[in-house]
Design a protein around this motif. Structure first.
Motif, short mmCIF file in Angstrom:
data_model
loop_
_atom_site.label_atom_id
_atom_site.label_comp_id
_atom_site.label_asym_id
_atom_site.label_seq_id
_atom_site.Cartn_x
_atom_site.Cartn_y
_atom_site.Cartn_z
N ILE A 33 39.08 42.89 46.87
CA ILE A 33 39.91 42.72 45.67
C ILE A 33 41.26 42.11 46.04
O ILE A 33 41.74 41.19 45.38
N MET A 34 41.86 42.61 47.10
CA MET A 34 43.15 42.07 47.53
C MET A 34 43.03 40.60 47.94
O MET A 34 43.90 39.79 47.62
N PHE A 84 44.36 34.85 46.60
CA PHE A 84 43.93 33.48 46.34
C PHE A 84 44.17 33.06 44.89
O PHE A 84 44.57 31.93 44.64
N VAL A 85 43.96 33.96 43.93
CA VAL A 85 44.21 33.62 42.53
C VAL A 85 45.70 33.40 42.30
O VAL A 85 46.11 32.41 41.69
N ILE A 86 46.53 34.33 42.79
CA ILE A 86 47.97 34.19 42.62
C ILE A 86 48.47 32.92 43.33
O ILE A 86 49.27 32.16 42.77
N GLY A 87 47.98 32.68 44.54
CA GLY A 87 48.36 31.47 45.27
C GLY A 87 47.95 30.21 44.53
O GLY A 87 48.71 29.23 44.47
N SER A 88 46.76 30.22 43.93
CA SER A 88 46.30 29.05 43.18
C SER A 88 47.18 28.79 41.96
O SER A 88 47.53 27.65 41.67
N ILE A 89 47.55 29.84 41.26
CA ILE A 89 48.44 29.69 40.10
C ILE A 89 49.81 29.18 40.55
O ILE A 89 50.40 28.31 39.91
N PHE A 132 47.85 32.05 50.71
CA PHE A 132 46.56 31.59 51.23
C PHE A 132 46.38 32.00 52.70
O PHE A 132 45.29 32.38 53.11
N ILE A 133 47.44 31.93 53.46
CA ILE A 133 47.37 32.38 54.86
C ILE A 133 47.10 33.88 54.90
O ILE A 133 46.27 34.36 55.70
N LEU A 134 47.77 34.65 54.03
CA LEU A 134 47.54 36.09 53.97
C LEU A 134 46.10 36.40 53.58
O LEU A 134 45.43 37.23 54.20
N GLY A 135 45.59 35.70 52.56
CA GLY A 135 44.20 35.90 52.14
C GLY A 135 43.21 35.54 53.23
O GLY A 135 42.23 36.25 53.45
N SER A 136 43.47 34.44 53.92
CA SER A 136 42.58 34.03 55.01
C SER A 136 42.60 35.02 56.16
O SER A 136 41.55 35.34 56.74
N THR A 137 43.77 35.52 56.48
CA THR A 137 43.88 36.53 57.54
C THR A 137 43.16 37.79 57.14
O THR A 137 42.45 38.42 57.94
N GLN A 138 43.31 38.16 55.87
CA GLN A 138 42.65 39.37 55.40
C GLN A 138 41.13 39.22 55.38
O GLN A 138 40.40 40.19 55.50
#
Length: 97
Positions: A33-34, A39-44, A59-65
């Protein structure tokens, strides 16, 4: 294939093992979920040029996660291995996360 042709497999696991499986599954779901939120927030945020740099960091945070997910699975596997020390692998379900 109708329901009378289906074969079921039943196996018993202990209460502690079931609790561990449920906890790791909940952790994996929360992680997913996180990742989706980052990614959604980053895309917006990419819709506004002034927010592009913070969007990249999300996006870096999401990719790391995303790397955390296999770590959760490996940790769960090693934790469950304690219940079956003689086995080379822990019984997994095709629906395991």
């Amino acid at each position: 294939m109708n329901s009378s042709d289906e074969k079921s497999l039943t196996f018993k696991i202990g209460h502690d093992e079931l609790v561990i499986r449920q906890r790791y599954e909940a952790l994996s779901i929360a992680n997913d979920i996180m990742i989706g939120l980052w990614f959604v927030i980053g895309s917006i945020m990419f819709l506004s040029p002034s927010l592009a740099e913070p969007a990249v960091w999300l996006f870096i945070l999401g990719s790391t996660q995303m790397l955390i997910r296999p770590v959760i699975r490996l940790t769960r596997h090693l934790h469950l291995q304690r219940f079956h020390p003689g086995r080379s692998s822990v019984v997994e379900s095709p629906r395991d996360f």
